[in-house]
Write a protein that holds these residues in place. Structure first.
Motif, PDB file in Angstrom:
ATOM      1  N   VAL A 285      66.685 -13.177  -5.209  1.00 31.02           N
ATOM      2  CA  VAL A 285      66.312 -14.591  -5.121  1.00 31.02           C
ATOM      3  C   VAL A 285      65.717 -14.921  -3.761  1.00 31.02           C
ATOM      4  CG1 VAL A 285      67.089 -16.954  -5.443  1.00 31.02           C
ATOM      5  CG2 VAL A 285      68.174 -15.115  -6.731  1.00 31.02           C
ATOM      6  N   ARG A 286      66.421 -14.558  -2.700  1.00 30.51           N
ATOM      7  CA  ARG A 286      65.890 -14.871  -1.366  1.00 30.51           C
ATOM      8  C   ARG A 286      64.537 -14.187  -1.160  1.00 30.51           C
ATOM      9  NH1 ARG A 286      64.924 -13.592   3.691  1.00 30.51           N
ATOM     10  NH2 ARG A 286      65.503 -15.055   5.352  1.00 30.51           N
ATOM     11  N   GLU A 287      64.426 -12.975  -1.636  1.00 26.06           N
ATOM     12  CA  GLU A 287      63.167 -12.250  -1.486  1.00 26.06           C
ATOM     13  C   GLU A 287      62.021 -12.985  -2.159  1.00 26.06           C
ATOM     14  OE1 GLU A 287      61.343  -8.023  -3.046  1.00 26.06           O
ATOM     15  OE2 GLU A 287      63.413  -8.051  -2.318  1.00 26.06           O
ATOM     16  N   ALA A 288      62.260 -13.496  -3.363  1.00 25.33           N
ATOM     17  CA  ALA A 288      61.213 -14.217  -4.094  1.00 25.33           C
ATOM     18  C   ALA A 288      60.838 -15.510  -3.382  1.00 25.33           C
ATOM     19  CB  ALA A 288      61.670 -14.508  -5.518  1.00 25.33           C
ATOM     20  N   LEU A 289      61.851 -16.247  -2.899  1.00 24.09           N
ATOM     21  CA  LEU A 289      61.586 -17.519  -2.222  1.00 24.09           C
ATOM     22  C   LEU A 289      60.902 -17.307  -0.874  1.00 24.09           C
ATOM     23  CD1 LEU A 289      64.919 -19.396  -3.015  1.00 24.09           C
ATOM     24  CD2 LEU A 289      62.691 -19.717  -4.094  1.00 24.09           C
ATOM     25  N   ALA A 290      61.289 -16.248  -0.177  1.00 19.65           N
ATOM     26  CA  ALA A 290      60.663 -15.961   1.118  1.00 19.65           C
ATOM     27  C   ALA A 290      59.224 -15.496   0.932  1.00 19.65           C
ATOM     28  CB  ALA A 290      61.477 -14.894   1.851  1.00 19.65           C
ATOM     29  N   GLU A 291      58.981 -14.723  -0.118  1.00 18.30           N
ATOM     30  CA  GLU A 291      57.631 -14.215  -0.365  1.00 18.30           C
ATOM     31  C   GLU A 291      56.646 -15.343  -0.616  1.00 18.30           C
ATOM     32  OE1 GLU A 291      55.277 -11.213  -3.442  1.00 18.30           O
ATOM     33  OE2 GLU A 291      57.467 -11.227  -3.349  1.00 18.30           O
ATOM     34  N   VAL A 292      57.093 -16.374  -1.338  1.00 21.05           N
ATOM     35  CA  VAL A 292      56.195 -17.491  -1.631  1.00 21.05           C
ATOM     36  C   VAL A 292      56.131 -18.473  -0.463  1.00 21.05           C
ATOM     37  CG1 VAL A 292      57.823 -19.109  -2.691  1.00 21.05           C
ATOM     38  CG2 VAL A 292      55.477 -18.954  -3.570  1.00 21.05           C
ATOM     39  N   GLY A 293      57.057 -18.358   0.497  1.00 20.84           N
ATOM     40  CA  GLY A 293      56.988 -19.167   1.712  1.00 20.84           C
ATOM     41  C   GLY A 293      57.905 -20.370   1.767  1.00 20.84           C
ATOM     42  N   LEU A 294      58.739 -20.582   0.737  1.00 29.13           N
ATOM     43  CA  LEU A 294      59.562 -21.793   0.711  1.00 29.13           C
ATOM     44  C   LEU A 294      60.568 -21.831   1.858  1.00 29.13           C
ATOM     45  CD1 LEU A 294      60.488 -24.418  -0.602  1.00 29.13           C
ATOM     46  CD2 LEU A 294      61.966 -23.077  -2.115  1.00 29.13           C
ATOM     47  N   LEU A 295      61.154 -20.687   2.204  1.00 27.82           N
ATOM     48  CA  LEU A 295      62.207 -20.680   3.220  1.00 27.82           C
ATOM     49  C   LEU A 295      61.672 -20.892   4.629  1.00 27.82           C
ATOM     50  CD1 LEU A 295      64.480 -17.830   1.841  1.00 27.82           C
ATOM     51  CD2 LEU A 295      64.564 -20.292   1.412  1.00 27.82           C
ATOM     52  N   GLY A 296      60.357 -20.840   4.789  1.00 27.44           N
ATOM     53  CA  GLY A 296      59.764 -21.109   6.097  1.00 27.44           C
ATOM     54  C   GLY A 296      59.173 -22.501   6.218  1.00 27.44           C
ATOM     55  N   MET A 297      59.372 -23.346   5.201  1.00 29.17           N
ATOM     56  CA  MET A 297      58.798 -24.686   5.196  1.00 29.17           C
ATOM     57  C   MET A 297      59.621 -25.637   6.067  1.00 29.17           C
ATOM     58  SD  MET A 297      56.170 -24.388   3.098  1.00 29.17           S
ATOM     59  CE  MET A 297      55.744 -25.880   2.202  1.00 29.17           C
ATOM     60  N   ASP A 298      58.980 -26.734   6.476  1.00 29.91           N
ATOM     61  CA  ASP A 298      59.631 -27.765   7.295  1.00 29.91           C
ATOM     62  C   ASP A 298      59.539 -29.092   6.556  1.00 29.91           C
ATOM     63  OD1 ASP A 298      60.574 -29.549   9.156  1.00 29.91           O
ATOM     64  OD2 ASP A 298      59.074 -29.095  10.695  1.00 29.91           O
ATOM     65  N   VAL A 299      60.698 -29.562   6.037  1.00 29.97           N
ATOM     66  CA  VAL A 299      60.697 -30.795   5.257  1.00 29.97           C
ATOM     67  C   VAL A 299      60.378 -32.015   6.109  1.00 29.97           C
ATOM     68  CG1 VAL A 299      63.157 -31.335   5.541  1.00 29.97           C
ATOM     69  CG2 VAL A 299      61.961 -32.017   3.431  1.00 29.97           C
ATOM     70  N   GLY A 300      60.532 -31.894   7.422  1.00 26.72           N
ATOM     71  CA  GLY A 300      60.223 -33.011   8.308  1.00 26.72           C
ATOM     72  C   GLY A 300      58.823 -32.961   8.884  1.00 26.72           C
ATOM     73  N   ALA A 301      57.982 -32.073   8.385  1.00 26.94           N
ATOM     74  CA  ALA A 301      56.629 -31.902   8.909  1.00 26.94           C
ATOM     75  C   ALA A 301      55.683 -32.956   8.344  1.00 26.94           C
ATOM     76  CB  ALA A 301      56.135 -30.489   8.594  1.00 26.94           C
TER      77      ALA A 301
END
Length: 325
Positions: free
Chosen positions: A43-59
């Motif tokens: 799961v983490r691998e899939a989410l990291a690959e698409v870039g979600l875990l590096g997003m900034d919700v306050g951006a």
């Protein structure tokens, strides 16, 4: 508020959906229950690959919108990775916490804490009162809290108000994704299942239940969008965020209750997606508190701060200002 999401946000949500579907979709949740390591390896691998875990919700708006839509897409398959906790960042002594949890008082058990190196628990009554968390155990496989871990903590001082609010908003989008799946499956089932020679969706009782489910889901969608927009613009107070959480709890109760009624006994079987979704929603629906706790917090926040709505409520001059969410 623009009622349409930026196109980049919809495209990102589709990418998250595609990545999770390719990895197994909702089956990932079943697999992670049997083997918690799936949370990291799949799961983490899939989410990291698409870039979600590096997003900034306050951006900026487009990135923030893409973040919450991505969380909604993850919620649609109850992806067993704590995306809301991971994206609600807060500075702590020595750096930035990689996992943010919200509690009402001191919690001895929280979900997915074992996945974080530096997790923090923020108290609804005072986000400056925080605990740096350590997972004392891994997930013990509890039926209604499959990834819950026993935790210990050390008190620290942080400025966690924004992180608490963003965590509440992210939770709402995650739950929205899950409820949307339940509604879609209920609609499909009501057209396929037949009684007395007709699809059950043609019966008044089923139509009324489906209508209630759709209204509840759409209401949560609208309020989550508004609260996200207001929080980004600095317009969302404590009462706004607590109102969103309370509405999220109401919507979940409506969708899950009516969904189970439509599916009947089959929806209670572990093999059915509705039973799985219901089970995996329980931690976020019960922490930091259910309807009663959330209602009390909301009432106290309105008394202390007032509430700007269609019928504005002024703050009470004699209100105790203890609730600081």
């Amino acid at each position: 508020m623009d009622r349409e999401w930026p196109s980049v946000a919809d495209e990102f949500a589709a990418a998250v959906t595609a990545a999770l579907t390719a990895g197994g979709g909702i089956e990932l949740a079943r697999q992670a229950e049997a083997d918690p390591a799936v949370r990291v390896t799949r799961v983490r691998e899939a989410l990291a690959e698409v870039g979600l875990l590096g997003m900034d919700v306050g951006a900026a708006e487009e990135e923030s919108a893409a973040t919450v839509r991505g969380v909604q897409a993850a919620g649609a398959v109850v992806a067993p990775w704590p995306v809301a906790a991971a994206l609600a960042a807060v500075r702590v002594p020595g750096g930035v916490a990689d996992g943010v949890f919200v509690t009402h008082g001191t919690a001895g058990r929280l979900e997915h804490v074992d996945l974080f190196e530096q997790a923090v628990a923020l108290d609804t009554r005072d986000p400056a009162r925080a605990r740096m968390l350590t997972a004392a155990t891994g997930p013990d496989g509890s039926r209604l809290d499959p990834f819950g871990c026993r935790v210990t903590g050390q008190q620290v001082a942080v400025d966690g108000g924004d992180a608490v609010r963003w965590r509440c908003v992210l939770d709402a989008f995650w739950v929205l994704g899950a409820l949307d799946t339940v509604v879609r499956q209920a609609v499909a089932y009501s057209t396929q299942r037949k009684q007395f020679g007709s699809p059950i969706g043609t019966f008044g009782e089923i139509r009324w239940r489906l209508a209630d489910m759709v209204v509840a889901r759409d209401g949560l969608d609208e309020l989550a969008r508004y609260t996200w927009w207001a929080l980004r613009g600095g317009h969302a107070g404590r009462a706004d965020v607590l109102a969103l959480r309370l509405h999220m709890l109401d919507a979940a109760a409506c969708v899950l209750t009516n969904g189970h009624q439509i599916f009947g006994a089959i929806g209670l079987c572990d093999e059915h997606d509705v039973a799985l979704i219901d089970r995996h929603l329980q931690p976020v629906l019960n922490r930091p508190g259910g309807p009663t706790v959330t209602s009390v917090l909301l009432a106290d926040a309105i008394a202390a701060d007032g509430f700007a709505g269609t019928f504005p409520v002024p703050p009470r001059a004699d209100a105790e200002r203890e609730v600081r969410l």
